[in-house]
Structures are given as structure tokens and as C-alpha cells.
Scaffold this motif. Sequence first.
Motif, PDB file in Angstrom:
ATOM      1  N   SER A   1      27.975  33.032  -6.546  1.00  0.00           N
ATOM      2  CA  SER A   1      27.362  32.947  -7.866  1.00  0.00           C
ATOM      3  C   SER A   1      25.852  33.116  -7.773  1.00  0.00           C
ATOM      4  O   SER A   1      25.256  32.928  -6.707  1.00  0.00           O
ATOM      5  N   VAL A   2      25.249  33.433  -8.887  1.00  0.00           N
ATOM      6  CA  VAL A   2      23.787  33.546  -8.946  1.00  0.00           C
ATOM      7  C   VAL A   2      23.153  32.200  -8.612  1.00  0.00           C
ATOM      8  O   VAL A   2      22.181  32.118  -7.848  1.00  0.00           O
ATOM      9  N   ILE A   3      23.731  31.127  -9.163  1.00  0.00           N
ATOM     10  CA  ILE A   3      23.135  29.802  -8.981  1.00  0.00           C
ATOM     11  C   ILE A   3      23.219  29.347  -7.530  1.00  0.00           C
ATOM     12  O   ILE A   3      22.333  28.641  -7.033  1.00  0.00           O
ATOM     13  N   SER A   4      24.249  29.780  -6.792  1.00  0.00           N
ATOM     14  CA  SER A   4      24.394  29.357  -5.395  1.00  0.00           C
ATOM     15  C   SER A   4      23.254  29.874  -4.525  1.00  0.00           C
ATOM     16  O   SER A   4      22.939  29.273  -3.496  1.00  0.00           O
TER      17      SER A   4
ATOM     18  N   THR B   1      20.590  28.686  -0.858  1.00  0.00           N
ATOM     19  CA  THR B   1      20.521  29.464   0.391  1.00  0.00           C
ATOM     20  C   THR B   1      19.163  30.128   0.605  1.00  0.00           C
ATOM     21  O   THR B   1      18.832  30.480   1.725  1.00  0.00           O
ATOM     22  N   THR B   2      18.396  30.307  -0.463  1.00  0.00           N
ATOM     23  CA  THR B   2      17.097  30.990  -0.322  1.00  0.00           C
ATOM     24  C   THR B   2      15.916  30.078  -0.592  1.00  0.00           C
ATOM     25  O   THR B   2      14.762  30.502  -0.488  1.00  0.00           O
ATOM     26  N   ASN B   3      16.185  28.818  -0.962  1.00  0.00           N
ATOM     27  CA  ASN B   3      15.126  27.858  -1.268  1.00  0.00           C
ATOM     28  C   ASN B   3      14.184  28.324  -2.374  1.00  0.00           C
ATOM     29  O   ASN B   3      12.983  28.064  -2.343  1.00  0.00           O
ATOM     30  N   ILE B   4      14.736  29.020  -3.353  1.00  0.00           N
ATOM     31  CA  ILE B   4      13.943  29.442  -4.502  1.00  0.00           C
ATOM     32  C   ILE B   4      13.569  28.224  -5.331  1.00  0.00           C
ATOM     33  O   ILE B   4      14.392  27.335  -5.557  1.00  0.00           O
ATOM     34  N   SER B   5      12.333  28.173  -5.775  1.00  0.00           N
ATOM     35  CA  SER B   5      11.872  27.066  -6.606  1.00  0.00           C
ATOM     36  C   SER B   5      11.633  27.576  -8.016  1.00  0.00           C
ATOM     37  O   SER B   5      10.501  27.840  -8.424  1.00  0.00           O
TER      38      SER B   5
ATOM     39  N   ASN C   1      16.952  25.705 -10.647  1.00  0.00           N
ATOM     40  CA  ASN C   1      17.100  24.465  -9.880  1.00  0.00           C
ATOM     41  C   ASN C   1      17.770  23.373 -10.709  1.00  0.00           C
ATOM     42  O   ASN C   1      18.593  22.606 -10.196  1.00  0.00           O
ATOM     43  N   THR C   2      17.452  23.340 -11.991  1.00  0.00           N
ATOM     44  CA  THR C   2      18.072  22.364 -12.890  1.00  0.00           C
ATOM     45  C   THR C   2      19.566  22.635 -13.031  1.00  0.00           C
ATOM     46  O   THR C   2      20.391  21.705 -13.023  1.00  0.00           O
ATOM     47  N   GLN C   3      19.929  23.913 -13.162  1.00  0.00           N
ATOM     48  CA  GLN C   3      21.344  24.271 -13.271  1.00  0.00           C
ATOM     49  C   GLN C   3      22.091  23.916 -11.990  1.00  0.00           C
ATOM     50  O   GLN C   3      23.206  23.376 -12.031  1.00  0.00           O
TER      51      GLN C   3
ATOM     52  N   TYR D   1      28.668  26.510  -3.938  1.00  0.00           N
ATOM     53  CA  TYR D   1      28.945  26.797  -2.525  1.00  0.00           C
ATOM     54  C   TYR D   1      28.897  28.289  -2.260  1.00  0.00           C
ATOM     55  O   TYR D   1      29.382  29.090  -3.048  1.00  0.00           O
ATOM     56  N   SER D   2      28.309  28.642  -1.117  1.00  0.00           N
ATOM     57  CA  SER D   2      28.121  30.052  -0.778  1.00  0.00           C
ATOM     58  C   SER D   2      29.105  30.501   0.288  1.00  0.00           C
ATOM     59  O   SER D   2      29.427  29.755   1.222  1.00  0.00           O
ATOM     60  N   ARG D   3      29.594  31.714   0.120  1.00  0.00           N
ATOM     61  CA  ARG D   3      30.379  32.374   1.153  1.00  0.00           C
ATOM     62  C   ARG D   3      29.419  33.203   2.015  1.00  0.00           C
ATOM     63  O   ARG D   3      28.505  33.837   1.497  1.00  0.00           O
ATOM     64  N   GLU D   4      29.646  33.172   3.333  1.00  0.00           N
ATOM     65  CA  GLU D   4      28.739  33.886   4.236  1.00  0.00           C
ATOM     66  C   GLU D   4      29.085  35.357   4.364  1.00  0.00           C
ATOM     67  O   GLU D   4      28.231  36.165   4.719  1.00  0.00           O
TER      68      GLU D   4
END
Length: 447
Positions: A181-184, A188-192, A197-199, A76-79
Amino acid sequence: MIESLSVTNFYCFKERTTLLFTAGKERNRSLDNTYCGFSTQNKVNILKLVYVLGNNGAGKSKILSALSALKYLVIYSRERKDESLRYRPFAFDETCLHTPSVIEIVYHIDNCRYYYMIKWDKSIIWEERLQEIKSARTRVDLFYRWYDKNSDVAQIDFKPQMRISDNESYIITSSLLKNNSVISVVATTNISHPLLNTQYAFFAEGFEIMDLNDVDLNEELPDEKTDHNKLLKRVICGFLHSVDTNIMTYEKLKIEVDYPSELLQHMKSLPEKEQSHLRAMLRMDEEKHTINTFHRLGKNAETRRGRLPLSEQSDGTKEILRLLVVLNEAIARKKTIILDDYSSGIQRNTLNQLLKFFLGASTNSQLIISTQDYSLLDFDVTRRDSIRFLVKNEDAEAHVETIKLSLLHKNSSLHHYVSKMNVYKQLPEMDEPLFEKLLSVYKEIER
């Protein structure tokens, strides 16, 4: 599957405390051939079924809540960077109140074994590390993130093994707030990026603390719209028959929901975005269903059937169905399900069959049960090495104990050993003289 969970300075866990989900050197039993209690992942034997026991307030729920905290921190991301984080340090040490908490987890995804660590306080994620564990002696760093207090910026060191492009690295680094977090950033950025993505998928869907009462059987029980659902329904009804219920089958009917006119009128006055949010929250655009069960009546079950709404079934029958739904989700999605503070109303032979069903059908899924119900330990599928005790010392610090296999013969009663012999201080110590005195005082008050 989860191999281990470690917490430091988290609720009642002052020092680093580890909850292992790996199998010990339990001797092979005949049941292990069909209902094997562990799954071998990357040469590690991970238990499919684990019991977490302990006295009230010993820390059972707290250590398992670390998984919820982990999900909250990771996906979960904080804005805003000034948004506070959930932070629950050890309360009875002044130093701990000003020290970050740490959660570490070792887990398996397909043929890879990972270690992830996150360190945080009420406003900052101070460190984050992801490694792939190749062997007992070899770990490969994938990324390391830290907070640079001088520049008030989160820094990330992506290692070559991440195989991340300069553009992806730039997007993540520039988007990362000190409380995310890095994984969050993946969401939010739709990185592929395959590994990230697996994490993200593992932390989002790989484990969940569930309450059986939250399972909506009217919606979760399978219908017959697909071949898969037909077979699943057949298995569920067959299981009910195998444990001596007289339910033959059930029907799932679509119903129309009449929402109050005042609500519908109010929604029309809202902006479109708020309308959409409210519709989603109330699940107004989803189909709603009701379930009717059919019972066999008398000896001629082919011609005499009685219909009964599922809502009128016994609590025990509904709990069987809810548990079947949850176990199916764990098995089908290769997921870890945690039942916290579980006390079952299911007849014991039936519950034993449910757990046998899970062990026989599951491969890469886990069921972790936190409970005070020691009768579960009577089951023939319960392994001595699957039990974890949470114990508190006199300074309110919790730690984990396991059964020493050399002290308990494999044919001994686990139930008796755990419920009668307070070897691991899992039972409350009763002060009978004080109890009698309080009873006397109370009687005087109420005269």
C-alpha cells in the motif's frame, strides 16, 4: 473512531455489505447524561459500544476480521513483488473467485473525517484511495493509486490537498511495489509527511481485535513507579471494592527468570542478528513481574490482610482485571477494541458496571463486542440502536440487519426480543423431527 466498515467479495460477503457504528434516533434517557452511548465527531454521532450478534457461521467474525485484513494490507510491507497477499473471496460463485476483494472504512482522526478504500487479489493491490470527507456532499481526494497492468507498475496520483513535495512523491512512487500500500511506504522509507504519518498511526494503533486471555496481568497491571500509575492502580483497586470483591490492593514484584542452560548455550552459537531476534521474541531483555493480591479478612480490615498470588484468583476476578486493562487501553489511546466471540464469566451486575465505567470515562474510544451471549442486552447502558445482526441467506451470502426502533418500545426487554423473537433470523431453526430421528439412529448404532 470508526464510523463504518464495508466489505465486498470478502469471505461470506458477496455483495457490498456495510457495518455502521453510528447512533440512530434513540430517545434520550437519563443514563445518557453521564454514560452517553455515543461521541460526536465532526457532527457525526458514533457509538462507543456496539454489539454484533448472529447465529453460528452467520459472518460475525468474518466481517470484523476485515479490520485485521485492513491492518495487514495497509501497514505491513512485502519485500518482493511476487509475494502473495491474503485473499479470501466469496467461495460459492466462480466469478467472485477471479474478482478482487474490496474493503472501505470511514474513520475520524481528531477534527478530520476520512474515507479509505483498498481493492486487492492474491497478488496485486489494484486500487487504493484516500479522501477527506468535508460534508455529506463534499469529499476531497488526497491520493488515488492504481495498478497499470500493461507496464506492471503501481501508479499514484497525489492531489494538491496532500501537500506532498516532489521528493516525497518520487520516493513513494519509486519504492511502491504492486502488492504494497501507499501508506506502508511511510514505515519503510522513514518519510515524515504529517498526513501520511497520521494515517499510518491510525491503521497501526487505532483499532485492534483482542482476546482477553492474551492479556498478561503480571505485566499489564500498573505498578506505583509514576504518579499516573499510582492513580490508575487506585482506580482499579477501588473498582474491585465497588463490585464487592474483598481485594484491598496488590503488589507487583520484579522476578528473575532462569532460562534453560541449553537455550543460552545454543544462543551463543547463533549469529548476532539471530540472537537479537530470539531475545526480542522471548522478551528476554524486558523486566518480568509477578502479582500478589491482598484480601481483607474479618471486620478489622486495617490489621488483618491475607496475601494470595494472582494466579490463584478465580477466573472471574482475573477476567475483571483483564477487561479493566483493555478498557483503559481503549480510553487512554483513543482506540477501538474488538472482542470477538466474547462470552463472559463475569457476574452480570459487575459486567454492567464495567461497561458503564467505559461509557462514563471514554470520549473518542470504542468497544465492539461480537457475542452469542444475549444476556448482555439486559444492561441498562445497552441502546437499541447499538445492535447489529449478521444473517445469511440460502445462497450463503451474509448481510447486516439492525433493529427497527419503531417496532420495539424503548422500555421493552431487548434480551427477550432478541433471544425469543427471531425477527432478524439471528437464531438457528431447529428441526425437531430430524433431531429425534438422528437420536434414534445413534441409539441403534451404540447398542
